[in-house]
Scaffold this active site. Structure first.
Site, mmCIF file in Angstrom:
data_model
loop_
_atom_site.group_PDB
_atom_site.id
_atom_site.type_symbol
_atom_site.label_atom_id
_atom_site.label_comp_id
_atom_site.label_asym_id
_atom_site.label_seq_id
_atom_site.Cartn_x
_atom_site.Cartn_y
_atom_site.Cartn_z
ATOM 1 N N CYS A 1 46.415 24.016 24.996
ATOM 2 C CA CYS A 1 45.918 25.092 24.139
ATOM 3 C C CYS A 1 44.883 25.943 24.856
ATOM 4 O O CYS A 1 44.588 27.060 24.440
ATOM 5 C CB CYS A 1 45.350 24.515 22.852
ATOM 6 S SG CYS A 1 46.669 24.264 21.657
ATOM 7 N N LYS B 1 45.928 29.465 25.818
ATOM 8 C CA LYS B 1 46.189 30.516 24.829
ATOM 9 C C LYS B 1 45.391 31.760 25.179
ATOM 10 O O LYS B 1 44.285 31.661 25.719
ATOM 11 C CB LYS B 1 45.754 30.042 23.443
ATOM 12 C CG LYS B 1 46.834 29.272 22.706
ATOM 13 C CD LYS B 1 46.319 28.743 21.395
ATOM 14 C CE LYS B 1 46.443 29.784 20.294
ATOM 15 N NZ LYS B 1 46.459 29.169 18.948
#
Ligand SMILES: Cc1cc2nc3c(=O)[nH]c(=O)nc-3n(C[C@H](O)[C@H](O)[C@H](O)COP(=O)(O)OP(=O)(O)OC[C@H]3O[C@@H](n4cnc5c(N)ncnc54)[C@H](O)[C@@H]3O)c2cc1C
Length: 759
Positions: free
Chosen positions: A421, A424
């Site tokens: 993540c 991102k």
């Protein structure tokens, strides 16, 4: 490539592909400035070189001899090429406003757009005269004039208004060409009559007396009537009126005078001269805004009145490139001193020319040959990239001075990046990028982007079933807006091919890391393009995920709705023996983009391919259904043959393809013949085992296109043979202009190979 060169920190935008900007592109291509991205926005992919235009008109050169392929030059220079018309500049936001695409951000800007006709200053001229400016439009006007003169029975009178070098050269070139055209048609060349109007007492007022005398003699020998002190003050249909009362009847009136600045410049707030040209300093910076430069005809150098000539536009290219570079490097700019005397080589139409420089005068066929040599050498500099390519490879580290916050971002962009993540794109960047992207709302989207949550919630209306598909690929062109449009169109293709209605989409994208402002702009451009296409298709974007990646890539998972009983569903397996095979779009995107990457494709081929890839298949499906289509699929990565086999297998039929009938994108035959093929082609070629008469077909020029992978390709459908002709006509009328009947469906035979080729 040095890691730092991957990070874009500054955008230099060039408006127009005039003579100065082609020099800038070439110089930047030879000596790139790491961290600086060039973008050129131009209305014309083939940009004319003025020095050879008279020779083109006279018939000594072909179209490609006298036009620079801007897309290819930009590709060499590592620049983005946006084929669009600029209509304004938002200087406060530092954005260029375009006719069709979202605004384009700049850190420094340069304008080189030539001049526009000022016909409105003379009564009737706008309605009844053919202006040579803007020079880019002149070719189409010239071809139309040529056709009119060819079709005009009896004598034709042509009046040329403006007796500077352009007007005189144009008169003699047109006369030379048109006389030959009439002779070739078996008509009398003396049916042509030419008049040349000069507002001054002399023709060629800026040249020396010997040059003037030489041209007066040539014009007299060729029967051109010269009207002196004859400023044209009114034009009517077939007639023009000069100051002093003289009037002449003319079938064609060609306007080679009174050019001014483009009208949209007035709203930019930049200081302009009386003719609407942009006032620039000797650094080529505009007087008003140091971050905006101008060069060529559209620039008016304070204190240096220059003739509007391509030669000055070319000369400005080098100092312009240097000063753009220095602006990025925050170094002092150089002054440009235009030459006081310049060499003009003015042709007389018949491979003969006159040299003029100050008081110097010379003439002869040798002057033409000299001019021809200079011009061809000039053009080669913008069309032959092999020798230059190696120079462009030499990369240097990032040298652009950065502000403190930019430094942190740039270091982070080239440092080791996180996965998971952590990869991102930041929430603020994403929110800002998507703030101006407006997906449509639908009643059956219960939770979507308008009230974002962890996931979207959709309703499937009663009696409907969900049809679901996903597609994803990396950018095939360095133009995020067009790429977004193509990616969305490509993903929607599967839904339409099934006869479904597109309902909702989720996006998945990767964007190379960089300065936040640059990442934000890339995401905005890409998603603005995609959402335009999704909205047009009635498809709501309901969510997505954007991560960092080495390359720009975009894909969509798309939901569509179909009849629950599958009544309107067009499947691959419904083909019937005797049906005709119809293809709605031309083939060739794979080979063309492979060639584009190798600088081997003409820019206009790529323009046409991009247009084809943005053409939606949506309207074609109801038309196919109305004509009784029995099966349908969209032609994409596996190429025509791969997708056809996917249809014949479940249909338990064989098929025949007429190789000669395949519609091809412009240039695809040339690039395939040159052996330039997509990297996916070898995988697709394995399917040749499906071909019955493959050994004989290999030599056919269209054979490689059977395996060419398509991006956002057309629909391949089978329709009953008796409806095929009407179906093709209806599809063409809907805008699928290259739709073709490419073969037929056969009953399944004994042979193991289901596809027969008609050679
Ligand atoms: C018949 C004729 C013959 C000539 N012969 C000669 C000659 O032999 N030697 C010579 O030195 N001069 C010659 N000239 C003059 C010459 O054509 C101009 O001086 C020259 O073209 C100016 O170059 P430029 O780079 O300023 O602009 P241009 O060559 O006009 O280029 C402008 C570019 O900007 C693009 N553009 C324009 N508006 C926009 C927009 N809004 N958005 C995006 N792009 C835009 C155009 O597509 C084009 O690519 C001739 C002129 C004529 C009419």
């Amino acid at each position: 490539m040095h890691a730092a060169t991957m990070t874009v920190v500054r955008d230099v935008v060039l408006i127009g592909g005039g003579h100065s900007h082609v020099v800038v592109l070439r110089m930047m291509g030879m000596r790139p400035l790491p961290g600086v991205r060039l973008t050129v926005i131009c209305t014309d992919t083939d940009t004319p070189y003025s020095g050879m235009l008279p020779g083109y008109i006279a018939g000594h050169y072909g179209f490609d001899d006298v036009h620079i392929d801007l897309r290819r030059l930009a590709e060499f220079a590592g620049a983005r090429y946006y084929h669009d018309e600029v209509i304004g500049i938002d200087r406060a936001a530092r954005k260029v406003l375009c006719r069709t695409r979202p605004p384009v951000a700049y850190d420094a800007l340069s304008i080189n757009i030539g001049s526009a006709p000022q016909l409105s200053r003379v009564k009737g001229a706008a309605e009844h005269a053919v202006p040579v400016k803007p020079i880019r439009r002149f070719n189409e006007r010239w071809l139309a004039l040529l056709a009119r003169v060819r079709g005009h029975a009896g004598p034709t009178t042509i009046a040329v208004v403006g007796a500077g070098a352009g007007g005189v050269e144009l008169t003699l070139a047109m006369q030379y060409r048109l006389r030959r055209e009439l002779a070739a048609l078996g008509r009398d060349p003396d049916e042509l009559c030419f008049h040349l109007f000069s507002a001054d007492a002399n023709i060629l007022p800026t040249h020396n007396a010997a040059v003037r005398r030489a041209f007066e003699r040539v014009l007299a020998e060729r029967g051109v009537a010269i009207h002196r002190d004859a400023e044209v003050i009114e034009v009517a249909a077939g007639r023009l009126q000069a100051r002093g009362g003289e009037s002449v009847d003319a079938d064609e009136i060609v306007w080679v005078t009174q050019a001014g600045g483009a009208p949209w410049l007035r709203d930019t707030g930049l200081a302009l001269d009386d003719d609407g040209f942009i006032r620039v300093r000797d650094t080529l910076q505009t007087e008003t805004d140091p971050l905006i430069f101008a060069a060529g005809d559209c620039a008016s150098m304070t204190g240096w009145p220059l003739e509007k000539a391509g030669v000055f536009a070319v000369r400005m290219g080098k100092p312009l490139a240097e000063n753009l570079r220095r602006t990025m490097l925050r170094r002092p700019l150089l002054s440009y001193r235009p030459q006081r005397r310049w060499l003009a080589l003015i042709s007389t139409g018949d491979r003969h020319a006159v040299a003029s420089r100050g008081r110097l005068f010379a003439r002869g066929d040798w002057v033409w040959r000299w001019k021809d040599w200079i011009d061809r050498r000039f053009m080669r500099r913008f069309g032959e990239f092999a020798a230059m390519a190696e120079v462009a490879q030499a990369q240097q580290p990032l040298a652009i001075p950065l502000d403190e916050s930019e430094q942190t971002q740039a270091i982070s962009a080239i440092a080791m990046r996180c996965g998971g993540c952590g990869a991102k794109v930041g929430a603020t960047v994403l929110a800002r990028a998507l703030a101006d992207v407006h997906p449509i709302e639908r009643d059956d989207v219960l939770i979507g982007l308008h009230a974002p949550d962890d996931a979207a919630v959709l309703r499937v209306p009663p009696g409907r079933a969900l049809v679901h598909t996903v597609d994803f690929f990396r950018a095939l062109i360095d133009d995020p807006w067009i790429f977004g449009r193509i990616a969305a169109n490509h993903a929607l293709g599967d839904i339409f091919a099934m006869g479904g209605e597109a309902q909702s989409a989720t996006a998945i994208a990767t964007v190379p890391p960089g300065l936040e402002s640059k990442v934000e702009d890339t995401v905005f451009q890409m998603m603005a393009g995609a959402v335009e296409v999704l909205n047009e298709a009635g498809c709501a974007l309901v969510g997505g995920h954007t991560g960092e990646g080495r390359e720009l890539a975009l894909g969509f998972a798309i939901n569509g709705l179909i009849d629950e009983g599958l009544a309107d569903v067009l499947r691959k397996g419904g083909m019937r023996a005797g049906d005709a095979l119809i293809l709605t779009k031309p083939l060739g995107t794979g080979t063309l983009f492979a060639a584009h990457a190798r600088l081997q494709a003409r820019g206009r081929w790529i323009d046409a391919a991009l247009e084809s890839m943005q053409c939606s298949n949506r309207a074609a499906v109801p038309c196919l259904i109305a004509h009784g289509a029995t099966a349908c699929t969209d032609v994409t990565g596996f190429g025509l043959l791969g997708h056809l086999v996917e249809m014949t297998r479940p249909s338990a039929v064989d098929a025949e393809i007429d190789l000669a009938a395949l519609p091809l994108l412009d240039g695809a035959a040339e690039t395939a013949a040159a052996g330039i093929l997509s990297s996916l082609q070898p995988a697709n070629v394995r399917l040749r085992r499906a071909l019955r008469n493959q050994p004989e077909a290999v030599a056919h020029p269209n054979y490689p296109l059977l395996f060419d992978p398509q991006t956002a390709g057309g629909l391949l459908a089978s329709v009953p043979a008796d409806k095929a002709e009407a179906c093709v006509a209806a599809l063409r009328a809907l805008g699928y202009a290259r739709t073709a009947r490419i073969g037929r469906v056969l009953a399944q035979g004994e042979a193991l190979e289901p596809i027969r080729l008609l050679l």
